[in-house]
Design an enzyme around this catalytic site. Structure first.
Site, PDB file in Angstrom:
ATOM      1  N   LYS A  21       0.821  -1.212   0.000  1.00 48.47           N
ATOM      2  CA  LYS A  21       0.000   0.000   0.000  1.00 48.47           C
ATOM      3  C   LYS A  21       0.855   1.262   0.000  1.00 48.47           C
ATOM      4  O   LYS A  21       0.396   2.313  -0.437  1.00 48.47           O
ATOM      5  CB  LYS A  21      -0.970  -0.021   1.162  1.00 48.47           C
ATOM      6  CG  LYS A  21      -1.927  -1.203   1.025  1.00 48.47           C
ATOM      7  CD  LYS A  21      -3.187  -1.073   1.787  1.00 48.47           C
ATOM      8  CE  LYS A  21      -4.214  -2.117   1.407  1.00 48.47           C
ATOM      9  NZ  LYS A  21      -3.794  -3.518   1.643  1.00 48.47           N
TER      10      LYS A  21
HETATM   11  C1  LIG Z   1      -4.405  -4.672   1.046  1.00 47.37           C
HETATM   12  C2  LIG Z   1      -3.614  -5.920   0.973  1.00 47.37           C
HETATM   13  C3  LIG Z   1      -3.927  -6.965   0.063  1.00 47.37           C
HETATM   14  C4  LIG Z   1      -5.132  -6.912  -0.850  1.00 47.37           C
HETATM   15  O1  LIG Z   1      -4.991  -5.947  -1.877  1.00 47.37           O
HETATM   16  P1  LIG Z   1      -6.268  -5.464  -2.692  1.00 47.37           P
HETATM   17  O2  LIG Z   1      -5.801  -4.337  -3.542  1.00 47.37           O
HETATM   18  O3  LIG Z   1      -7.259  -5.002  -1.646  1.00 47.37           O
HETATM   19  O4  LIG Z   1      -6.786  -6.615  -3.467  1.00 47.37           O
HETATM   20  C5  LIG Z   1      -3.088  -8.069   0.014  1.00 47.37           C
HETATM   21  N1  LIG Z   1      -2.014  -8.179   0.826  1.00 47.37           N
HETATM   22  C6  LIG Z   1      -1.696  -7.215   1.727  1.00 47.37           C
HETATM   23  C7  LIG Z   1      -0.502  -7.403   2.593  1.00 47.37           C
HETATM   24  C8  LIG Z   1      -2.462  -6.043   1.835  1.00 47.37           C
HETATM   25  O5  LIG Z   1      -2.130  -5.095   2.728  1.00 47.37           O
END
Ligand SMILES: *Cc1c(COP(=O)(O)O)cnc(C)c1O
Length: 463
Positions: free
Chosen positions: A112
């Site tokens: 993120k």
């Molecule tokens: C947010 C997240 C996901 C999922 O990603 P999306 O874009 O919501 O599909 C997977 N792994 C981790 C570690 C995350 O923080």
């Protein structure tokens, strides 16, 4: 480039407006009016460029004249200066033609950061120019809150309030939110669970007096700016593995469908992507949708890959818009069914198109743990549980072995130490830039699960 809503009823916006708005007024999500194209020659010229320069070239057609070229380059440079790897999003090899795309070298150790660091800088530049300030309020079950705090801390025109469920996030996650000392950052421990936090956030957006008074804004994963930033690493990784001269497949651990949708965008732009594989944990609504055409909500079951414990995959709406020929009415109908009946069924045509682009699979808790164990034994890599879900599904969905398979490593193992240690027997250490996390002083503000109490607190902090 102009942005339209997936439900067809909201005003058409510029990139800047769509980014600052988040959710469209008709309840839909903003998408570009058309997909910009990159030719094989354009893609070939990306070989050997830095992550930042590739980011500039891939994102430029989407942002129009929101930022001048020099300004946009400077924004990108500032965003990724916080990453602890020169390649920003490096790939490592785990098998003869298998790769991990490491997206966890940012400040909070999850992918993120890749998007959040960029939109922090884009918000700052746009708000300065407009002479405006805003209040970002977010609800988090862990990763999004810390990524937002790191991205916006110390910025002039933004105050950030993150609500997390008191006592229900991991200690690493909590400390990442409560140890930054910048005065524009406020971590609120709400006496409730994650659903309570999200409900209070919604209440706040519906309290128009408060919303206008504090200039409320959101940075959750439906923000188009976040999806756009994620398109870049599909290009950098594919080019380093031989695109445009050969095809590449990707497996993506999926929750809200933002990350894998970015891969779909890269493909629409012309990147030679072979398969896009959706990997879910036991909360497998997307896997069931691809398998049966029925998109039916069940309850959320907590797992060792908590960032994928989701039943409403918001960004899936953007894909539905495309597979329904960009007809807002059709999307509105599906979303109404989901809200009213908890389910919708895809038309045969739409399901066929979905299956042309996507494969899917799921990993149970035992399979996820076993994959962490096996990966440690065979490659020496200690992976996080989300990444393990991806690796399990990638191995099983792997068709043609001549096509490289890239699995996205979405978080660092040290963010989920308990599950990782149990499966691998090794305690994953925090990287050096975070080694003192447990020594830093925390600032915790407890607040009742009560709208007026939370609003009063925010007003006080802003004055
Ligand atoms: C947010 C997240 C996901 C999922 O990603 P999306 O874009 O919501 O599909 C997977 N792994 C981790 C570690 C995350 O923080």
């Amino acid at each position: 480039m102009r942005y339209i809503s997936t439900r067809g009823q909201a005003p058409v916006l510029s990139f800047e407006e769509a980014m600052l708005t988040g959710l469209a007024r008709d309840g839909g999500l903003y998408v570009p009016e058309s997909w910009p194209q990159m030719s094989a020659d354009d893609i070939a010229t990306l070989a050997g460029l830095s992550y930042e320069e590739t980011a500039f070239r891939v994102m430029k057609p989407f942002i129009g004249d929101t930022f001048g070229d020099d300004e946009f380059r400077a924004i990108i440079d500032r965003a990724y200066a916080s990453f602890h790897h020169v390649a920003r999003c490096p790939i490592v090899q785990t098998g003869p033609n298998d790769f991990l795309l490491e997206l966890h070298h940012g400040p909070t150790l999850a992918f993120k950061d890749v998007a959040m660091q960029l939109i922090g800088q884009m918000f700052e530049a746009a708000l300065k120019r407009r002479g405006e300030s805003i209040t970002i309020v977010g609800a988090t079950s862990g990763d999004t809150g810390s990524a937002a705090i790191e991205a916006f801390k110390g910025l002039d025109n933004v105050n950030v309030f993150i609500m997390y469920p008191h006592g229900r996030v991991s200690e690493v996650q909590r400390r990442q939110m409560t140890t930054p000392s910048e005065s524009n950052i406020h971590a609120l421990a709400v006496d409730g669970d994650f659903d309570d936090c999200q409900a209070r956030l919604k209440d706040m957006f519906n309290d128009f007096t408060f919303r206008d008074e504090v200039k409320l804004a959101g940075v959750n994963s439906i923000n188009w700016g976040r999806v756009l930033a994620q398109v870049v690493y599909y290009f950098t990784s594919a080019v380093s593995l031989g695109a445009p001269h050969r095809k590449i497949s990707f497996t993506v651990p999926t929750g809200n469908f933002g990350d894998i949708f970015a891969g779909y965008v890269a493909k629409r732009m012309g990147l030679p992507v072979d398969r896009l594989v959706i990997a879910t944990n036991q909360n497998d609504i997307l896997h069931r949708t691809i398998a049966s055409g029925d998109h039916a909500k069940t309850g959320v079951t907590p797992s060792i890959s908590p960032s994928m414990d989701i039943q409403v995959s918001s960004n899936f709406e953007r894909l539905l818009f495309d597979v329904y020929d960009r007809e807002g009415d059709a999307v509105t109908q599906l979303m109404d069914d989901l809200k009213d009946k908890g389910a919708f069924t895809l038309s045969q045509g739409a399901l066929g198109r979905l299956r042309e682009e996507f494969d899917s699979g799921r990993a149970s808790e035992e399979e996820t743990a076993a994959t962490i164990t096996r990966t440690a034994q065979t490659t020496g890599q200690i992976v996080c549980p989300h990444t393990a879900v991806g690796l399990k599904v990638a191995a099983e969905q792997r068709g043609d072995k001549a096509t490289p398979m890239v699995t996205l490593a979405t978080a660092h193992a040290a963010k989920f130490p308990d599950a990782v240690e149990k499966a691998s027997g090794q305690h994953p250490a925090l990287p050096p830039h975070m080694a003192d996390l447990f020594d830093r002083p925390e600032r915790i503000t407890r607040v009742a699960n009560d709208l007026s109490a939370i609003e009063t607190l925010i007003r006080e902090r802003l004055s």
